[in-house]
Motif scaffolding. Structure first.
Motif, short mmCIF file in Angstrom:
data_model
loop_
_atom_site.label_atom_id
_atom_site.label_comp_id
_atom_site.label_asym_id
_atom_site.label_seq_id
_atom_site.Cartn_x
_atom_site.Cartn_y
_atom_site.Cartn_z
N CYS A 155 0.36 -1.42 0.46
CA CYS A 155 0.03 0.10 -0.50
C CYS A 155 1.06 1.30 0.04
N VAL A 156 2.50 1.44 0.13
CA VAL A 156 2.72 2.31 -0.26
C VAL A 156 2.61 3.06 -1.09
N TYR A 157 2.24 3.79 -2.19
CA TYR A 157 1.37 4.73 -2.74
C TYR A 157 0.24 4.95 -2.54
N GLY A 158 -0.76 4.12 -1.68
CA GLY A 158 -1.54 4.97 -1.18
C GLY A 158 -2.68 3.98 -1.46
N PHE A 159 -2.68 3.39 -2.61
CA PHE A 159 -3.31 1.87 -3.08
C PHE A 159 -3.70 0.89 -2.11
N CYS A 160 -4.31 0.75 -1.49
CA CYS A 160 -4.45 -0.66 -1.35
C CYS A 160 -5.31 -1.56 -0.95
N ILE A 161 -5.46 -2.66 -0.72
CA ILE A 161 -6.60 -3.99 -0.91
C ILE A 161 -6.54 -4.79 0.35
N ASP A 162 -7.54 -5.52 0.15
CA ASP A 162 -7.71 -6.21 1.69
C ASP A 162 -7.29 -7.18 1.78
N VAL A 163 -6.25 -7.76 2.21
CA VAL A 163 -5.42 -8.59 2.14
C VAL A 163 -5.95 -10.02 3.69
N ALA A 164 -6.57 -10.99 3.37
CA ALA A 164 -6.99 -12.10 4.79
C ALA A 164 -6.10 -11.91 5.73
N PRO A 165 -6.39 -11.66 6.98
CA PRO A 165 -5.91 -11.35 7.90
C PRO A 165 -4.36 -12.45 8.17
N ASP A 166 -4.98 -14.24 7.88
CA ASP A 166 -4.33 -14.83 7.98
C ASP A 166 -2.90 -15.06 7.21
N VAL A 167 -3.43 -14.44 5.39
CA VAL A 167 -2.37 -14.03 4.75
C VAL A 167 -1.03 -12.85 5.42
N VAL A 168 -2.00 -12.12 5.40
CA VAL A 168 -0.64 -10.94 6.08
C VAL A 168 0.22 -11.43 7.07
N LYS A 169 -0.48 -12.38 8.66
CA LYS A 169 0.29 -12.78 9.80
C LYS A 169 1.77 -13.65 8.98
N ASP A 170 1.02 -14.45 8.14
CA ASP A 170 2.74 -15.68 7.43
C ASP A 170 3.58 -14.45 6.55
N ALA A 171 2.77 -14.33 5.80
CA ALA A 171 3.67 -13.34 5.14
C ALA A 171 4.28 -12.56 5.70
N ASN A 172 4.20 -11.65 7.06
CA ASN A 172 4.98 -10.54 7.79
C ASN A 172 5.85 -11.83 8.14
N GLU A 173 5.91 -13.02 9.02
CA GLU A 173 6.14 -13.77 9.54
C GLU A 173 7.35 -14.46 8.63
N ILE A 174 7.76 -14.73 7.36
CA ILE A 174 8.53 -15.16 6.06
C ILE A 174 9.60 -14.05 6.26
N VAL A 175 9.01 -12.76 5.48
CA VAL A 175 9.91 -12.10 5.12
C VAL A 175 10.86 -11.60 7.05
N ASN A 176 10.27 -11.50 7.73
CA ASN A 176 10.98 -10.74 9.31
C ASN A 176 11.75 -12.25 10.18
N SER A 177 12.45 -12.92 9.66
CA SER A 177 12.64 -14.39 9.88
C SER A 177 13.57 -14.87 8.96
N ALA A 178 14.65 -15.44 9.54
CA ALA A 178 15.83 -16.16 8.66
C ALA A 178 14.97 -17.35 8.54
N GLY A 179 15.74 -17.84 7.05
CA GLY A 179 15.54 -19.55 6.80
C GLY A 179 14.55 -19.14 5.49
N SER A 180 14.37 -18.21 5.28
CA SER A 180 13.69 -18.09 3.49
C SER A 180 14.67 -17.32 2.78
N TYR A 181 14.21 -17.41 1.75
CA TYR A 181 15.18 -17.09 0.57
C TYR A 181 13.95 -15.37 -0.60
N TYR A 182 14.53 -14.66 -0.35
CA TYR A 182 13.51 -13.32 -1.84
C TYR A 182 14.65 -13.08 -3.07
#
Length: 205
Positions: A155-182
């Motif tokens: 949503c950085v440009y002010g255009f946002c979507i209503d992502v499912a809370p469980d998807v957001v929670k899971d994604a946040n855990e992945i991007v903030n933790s070690a063990g994944s690759y981007y």
């Protein structure tokens, strides 16, 4: 050759219209309506097939993705002045999860090139893979949590979507933790999580 293709493109709608008028005059009404129904169904099916392939093209072929478990995207306007935002989640097989976990960055960096990369353009092409947590100078830590939040990126440009809370929670855990690759693509970020057995792709624009 260019003018031949251009003529064919411009002539196609007129040819279809002529064919429908001809069919309307020659067929019984029920047969004509059936024909219209078949054409509509075929058009929708073709579009859905193209749409699915377009979404799958975000992921390198070597990761063996053939389905989508979650998808939410939105666009506002068209062309250079338009905006868009979205997130897609793909399943990663157990075998490939094991290979990514064992090989890490080297496995991803050495994946074979997509066979149809020329026709895919920028999709599925990632040059530099890194280990999480994600570090992106344009993606600031959330002021409240002190961690990265995928919604801040989407949503950085002010255009946002209503992502499912469980998807957001899971994604946040992945991007903030070690063990994944981007990797950063021409558009968006892809994250491969062998632990969660899934792949994230999210973007803004």
């Amino acid at each position: 050759m260019f003018f031949v293709k251009l003529f064919a493109l411009l002539a196609s709608p007129f040819a279809l219209l002529w064919a429908l008028i001809y069919a309307y005059r020659k067929l019984r009404i029920w047969a004509f309506l059936l024909l219209i129904g078949v054409l509509v169904f075929a058009s929708v099916a073709a579009y859905k097939s193209y749409e699915r392939r377009f979404y799958l093209n975000h992921v390198p072929d070597a990761l063996g993705v053939s389905s989508i478990t979650y998808e939410l995207q939105e666009s506002w306007g068209f062309g250079p002045g338009g905006n868009e935002a979205g997130i897609l989640v793909y399943p990663l097989s157990g075998e490939l999860s094991r290979q990514v976990e064992q090989g890490g960055v080297q496995f991803l960096q050495n994946m074979p090139r997509n066979q149809n990369q020329e026709t895919r353009g920028w999709q599925g092409n990632y040059e530099t893979w890194l280990e999480t947590p994600v570090a992106n100078p344009q993606w600031k830590l959330n002021a409240k949590t002190g961690r990265l939040d995928v919604m801040d990126y989407i949503c950085v440009y002010g255009f946002c979507i209503d992502v499912a809370p469980d998807v957001v929670k899971d994604a946040n855990e992945i991007v903030n933790s070690a063990g994944s690759y981007y990797a950063q693509g021409r558009i968006g970020i892809i994250v491969v999580s062998p632990k969660k057995k899934k792949i994230l792709y999210f973007y803004n624009g």
